[in-house]
Write an enzyme that holds these catalytic residues in place. Structure first.
Site, PDB file in Angstrom:
ATOM      1  N   GLY A  99      78.311  64.163  87.869  1.00 37.55           N
ATOM      2  CA  GLY A  99      78.722  65.350  87.131  1.00 37.55           C
ATOM      3  C   GLY A  99      79.817  66.104  87.844  1.00 37.55           C
ATOM      4  O   GLY A  99      80.078  65.897  89.023  1.00 37.55           O
ATOM      5  N   GLY A 103      83.574  73.474  87.342  1.00 36.19           N
ATOM      6  CA  GLY A 103      84.524  74.363  87.983  1.00 36.19           C
ATOM      7  C   GLY A 103      84.253  74.551  89.466  1.00 36.19           C
ATOM      8  O   GLY A 103      85.151  74.791  90.252  1.00 36.19           O
ATOM      9  N   ASP A 162      72.143  84.266  84.521  1.00 37.31           N
ATOM     10  CA  ASP A 162      72.831  83.204  83.781  1.00 37.31           C
ATOM     11  C   ASP A 162      71.813  82.248  83.159  1.00 37.31           C
ATOM     12  O   ASP A 162      71.894  81.033  83.331  1.00 37.31           O
ATOM     13  CB  ASP A 162      73.787  82.452  84.716  1.00 37.31           C
ATOM     14  CG  ASP A 162      74.906  81.735  83.942  1.00 37.31           C
ATOM     15  OD1 ASP A 162      75.110  82.051  82.757  1.00 37.31           O
ATOM     16  OD2 ASP A 162      75.559  80.860  84.535  1.00 37.31           O
TER      17      ASP A 162
END
Length: 950
Positions: A638, A641, A755
């Site tokens: 994977g 950012g 988040d």
């Protein structure tokens, strides 16, 4: 090599040899060895040369300096030497539950300027509390209760401007309560302190009016069983934050201040066993009162006050021997939470009307020795009317004394298993495993309930304790027994904690458990009120390796004998010493770098101070290269950012996920620091585990447990090939809720994730949900417990609108994101899709009069819409409560957990099952990379594309 050269080499290399063998600061070694000389029963590990390098039990180090000394329940005996001042970097001192520790606290303790936590509960320290303790400007937690200290409370404690917790209860302290006067400090200066626990002493004199003011933050004021006289100052009524007030069992007189009625948050008020007079107090405004005891005072004769019938939260009303008269209003017995009424030894008269007696919680009505002439009602609980006219010449059931038991017959039961037959020393745990439990007593100083026979409360406490210690892999289970209530209304429970995965605890584990309880890290249900813990000595520690005390002496003797053997042998020895010293110096440097991996941390560039860790493993860059096969493409699972994620394998065979930051990443420093700090101290089966980190050769890498089935979003979108039906989704959402609830309510300080989203919920082989990615998380310290003002960060679609508008972050911001996650589970749609916001779409489509709330068009077909979705409507209701516009209207995460558990039971599921599915029971096609996903970040108010590997 001539003799002069040999001597020169010896002089040069000898200091390096010493440094290689001793990494801990010399003054720390001196201080600890002084303590060791004074104490018996110190751990065997204290026989090794170096406290930090060799890992002495109870010693925590940072940069080769001792910062924590925690040795509770170790059966230590001896005194505390003034040499403790050598531990100049010490931050936490916890020697609780060592009854053999005696003598005074040394004045030199005031030299430990970095101390922020002193816990010496349940020892036998005596003498004066040294005034020098007032010089510890970083002190937050001062707990000296249950010792033998005498003399006055040092006024210098008033200098501790950061003090949050002051517990000096259960000692022999005497004299007046110190307040500031003419430059002299006092307790009134502790404006940030929330806890005054000073009961069970010999304090005397009046309560100074100056002690309380409107700028104080107190929630607990406990002065029970002292010798205080005079009146209760009206300034007490200015402390609007108060929740528990105890001045019972003193010698107070005068009237109760009228403005106590302004304390609307007080739930427990105990003023009994004094000499208070004047009119009976008006408590109408104290709308949250649950437990009231004003007994044995000398109030003016008066009728029953109106507030008897208006306090909806009232569980316990005690006003015996207070000169009450007139009839008792029937409305009192209809209060919904009422459990106990004790109004004996008054002048109450007329007809007693209890109504229909349909309040199932009302267990006791004690009205003996009054003037009651008749009784109407069908009450089935305990009613005592002895020495009332109604009982003259009668032998009815309520005309007899009924004494409540001193010991409540509650004991933790086995969990669907047959108790094991154990040896005489071992105990069978609730999970039917033989072990040596860690034992002690929990003491609750002001419980808000009086229905002591109600086992539900103890079961809830038992479950919360079990979940807490199980989440940290400290305890397998807990057992509660011997529930008693003493003359001071303290509730006492015997506690046994059983070890996790073994039959006994290590010293480190016992110290950790006792610290969690003495440091108030564990939070029981609020209705239990303030508590303390007294641990027993633990006798069955896991076997330690004894260190031969003569080994080093023998080595030294060998060197001396060898040196005396002759010049040729001496030359060889000196050469070996030189080589050895060089190698040891290099080894010491490597070890120092490993012990201090953040030696090159750039505070300015890396967005904050050096990370503060609690036990996370430090990996070298070379180690992680080896574990990931040189970060090969085949192990690339994977990217985002932050950087890339690689699968790796430890030498033990454990799979890991290595999150490697791009060197040019602008957010990496802050997120790296946040995640390792938070994940190194939180442990729960529904939170992704941090294995370790790497800060080496300019690299920033986080090492997690490998979570094989990727993100919840992958499964909802079909990428993972896993089919999630209704029951699996319920179990997954419960696991995620439990993980978040742990962050909010069992971490100290609490943590707001900030988040919550489907890409941050990972699924393991058994589809157990694990909340991940703590890069944006924030801690809620006590100074900003209600909220934290901070720059808005989060992910578009999950972001709490109230937080976005006000920049005030609370736990309810996570609740909002979780509500969106629940809707995503129902619809398998992204929160914002083709310009449509899922919360708004559900609100528009909802019709509670129709099947499935008229949401058919929005629901994911994989739910199994052809079969009944039991609990569906309650699930939708809960999700919509979570996404209410105002945070105050949203539930807490613990309430969310309870509701999901109820929904699962409606669906015929066991909410305590180990996982969402066994590894072999779900359908799965070819998986995609489990850490690949795409989301949007809303950081600082500006939307930006983001691919987040976790």
């Amino acid at each position: 090599m001539d003799q002069r050269t040999q001597v020169f080499l010896l002089l040069i290399f000898a200091p390096f040899l010493v440094l290689a063998n001793h990494q801990t600061g010399g003054e720390d070694v001196l201080g600890l060895n002084s303590l060791k000389a004074l104490w018996t029963n110190t751990p065997a590990s204290w026989g090794t040369p170096d406290p930090c390098h060799n890992g002495w039990d109870g010693i925590g180090c940072t940069n080769a300096r001792v910062v924590t000394l925690t040795l509770s329940s170790m059966n230590l005996t001896g005194t505390l030497s003034g040499d403790i001042q050598q531990l100049s970097e010490l931050q936490i001192l916890d020697l609780s539950y060592n009854k053999g520790l005696t003598g005074p606290l040394p004045e030199e303790i005031g030299s430990l300027k970095k101390l922020f936590n002193i816990i010496l509960v349940g020892c036998s320290f005596s003498g004066l509390i040294p005034p020098s303790i007032g010089s510890l400007q970083e002190l937050v937690f001062l707990s000296l209760n249950s010792n033998r200290f005498n003399g006055k409370i040092p006024s210098s404690i008033g200098n501790l401007s950061k003090l949050y917790w002051l517990d000096l209860a259960d000692n022999n302290l005497e004299g007046p309560i110190p307040v500031s006067n003419g430059g002299e400090p006092g307790l009134d200066m502790l404006s940030h302190c929330k806890h005054f626990h000073l009961g069970m002493n010999e304090l005397s004199g009046q309560i100074p009016p100056k002690l309380f003011s409107s700028n104080m933050s107190l929630i607990h004021v406990l002065f029970e069983r002292n010798k205080l006289s005079g009146s209760i100052p009206s300034s007490l009524g200015f402390v609007k934050s108060l929740e528990v007030v105890r001045f019972d069992s003193n010698m107070l007189s005068g009237s109760i201040p009228v403005n106590l009625n302004n304390l609307t948050t007080v739930s427990q008020l105990l003023l009994s066993n004094n000499k208070l007079g004047g009119p009976a107090p008006d408590l109408t405004g104290m709308i949250h009162l649950q437990y009231v005891d004003l007994s044995n005072n000398s109030f003016d004769a008066s009728d029953v006050p109106p507030w008897f019938s208006t306090l909806e939260s009232l569980t316990t009303l005690k006003m015996e021997s207070t000169q009450l008269q007139g009839e008792i209003p029937a409305a009192l017995f209809s209060l919904p939470n009422l459990q106990t009424v004790v109004l004996k030894n008054n002048q109450l008269n007329g007809i007693l009307d209890i109504g229909t007696g349909d309040n199932p919680q009302l267990e006791l009505i004690d009205l003996q020795n009054n003037l009651i002439s008749a009784y109407n009602g069908g009450y089935n609980g305990t009613l005592i009317l002895v020495q009332n006219p109604i009982c003259t010449g009668k032998s009815l059931s309520y005309c007899k004394i009924s004494n409540s038991a001193d010991v409540i017959s509650y004991e933790t039961l086995s969990k669907n298993c047959v108790p094991s037959s154990c040896t005489s020393d071992q105990v069978s745990s609730p999970n039917c495993k033989c072990a040596y439990p860690y034992e002690g007593t929990l003491v609750f100083r002001a419980p808000s309930f009086s229905d002591l026979e109600n086992s539900t409360r103890y079961k809830e406490l038992e479950k919360k304790l079990t979940d807490y210690f199980l989440g940290q892999q400290l305890g397998d289970s807990v057992s509660l027994s011997n529930v008693t209530k003493d003359s001071l209304s303290y509730l006492r429970l015997s506690l046994e904690v059983f070890p996790y995965g073994q039959d006994r605890f290590s010293r480190k584990e016992v110290s950790n458990i006792s610290f969690q309880l003495s440091n108030q890290t564990f939070k029981p249900q609020k209705y239990f009120g303030p508590f303390y813990f007294i641990g027993d000595d633990y006798q069955h520690f896991a076997v330690e390796t004894e260190v031969p005390s003569e080994s080093k002496k023998s080595s030294n003797v060998g060197i001396i004998v060898g040196a005396a053997a002759g010049g040729s042998v001496l030359v060889l020895i000196l050469l070996l010493v030189g080589v050895y010293a060089i190698r040891q110096k290099r080894k010491a440097k490597r070890a120092t770098d490993k012990n201090n991996p953040f030696g090159k941390w750039d505070v300015n560039k890396s967005s904050g101070g050096i990370p503060q860790l609690k036990g996370a493993r430090s990996f070298t860059f070379e180690e992680l290269m080896k574990f990931s096969n040189n970060f090969s493409e085949v192990n690339d699972v994977g990217s985002g950012g932050y950087g890339k994620v690689y699968r790796g394998t430890l030498p033990t065979g454990q799979l890991i996920a290595i999150k490697r930051a791009h060197k040019e990443s602008t957010q990496g420093g802050y997120e790296f620091k946040t995640e390792i700090e938070l994940l190194s101290r939180v442990h729960h089966k529904n939170l992704v585990s941090l294995v370790g980190f790497c800060f080496d050769q300019g690299e920033q890498m986080l090492v997690y447990e490998y979570v094989a089935n990727g993100t919840l979003k992958d499964s909802l979108s079909g990428k993972s090939g896993i089919r999630l039906d209704w029951t699996r989704r319920l179990k997954i959402v419960l696991g995620a809720a439990r993980g978040i609830s742990y962050l909010h309510e069992l971490c100290d300080p609490p943590i707001v994730h900030r988040d919550i989203k489907s890409t941050n919920v990972l699924l393991d082989n058994s589809l157990t949900a694990k909340v991940a990615d703590f890069g944006l998380s924030k801690t809620m310290d006590d100074s900003g417990r209600d909220h934290v003002s901070t720059q808005v960060k989060g992910t578009m679609g999950y972001l709490d609108p109230e937080y976005y508008m006000t920049q005030r972050l609370t736990e309810k911001s996570d609740v909002y994101g979780f509500g969106v996650l629940m809707l995503e589970l129902l619809t398998a749609r992204r929160p914002i899709e083709q310009g449509k916001y899922i919360v708004r779409e559900v609100r528009i489509a909802m019709d509670k009069t129709k099947d499935l709330y008229n949401l058919h068009q929005l629901l994911d077909s994989a739910l199994g819409l052809g079969t009944p979705l039991k609990g569906f409507e309650r699930f939708v209701d809960l999700a919509m409560m979570c996404v209410e516009e105002e945070g105050a209207n949203r539930p807490t995460m613990s309430e969310v957990v309870k509701e999901i558990e109820t929904i699962m039971q409606l669906a015929g599921l066991n909410p305590n099952a180990e996982s969402a599915s066994s590894s072999a029971s779900y359908e799965k096609s070819s998986p995609k990379h489990p850490y690949s996903n795409e989301a949007f970040d809303y950081s600082g108010g500006f939307p930006a594309s983001k691919i987040d590997p976790q």
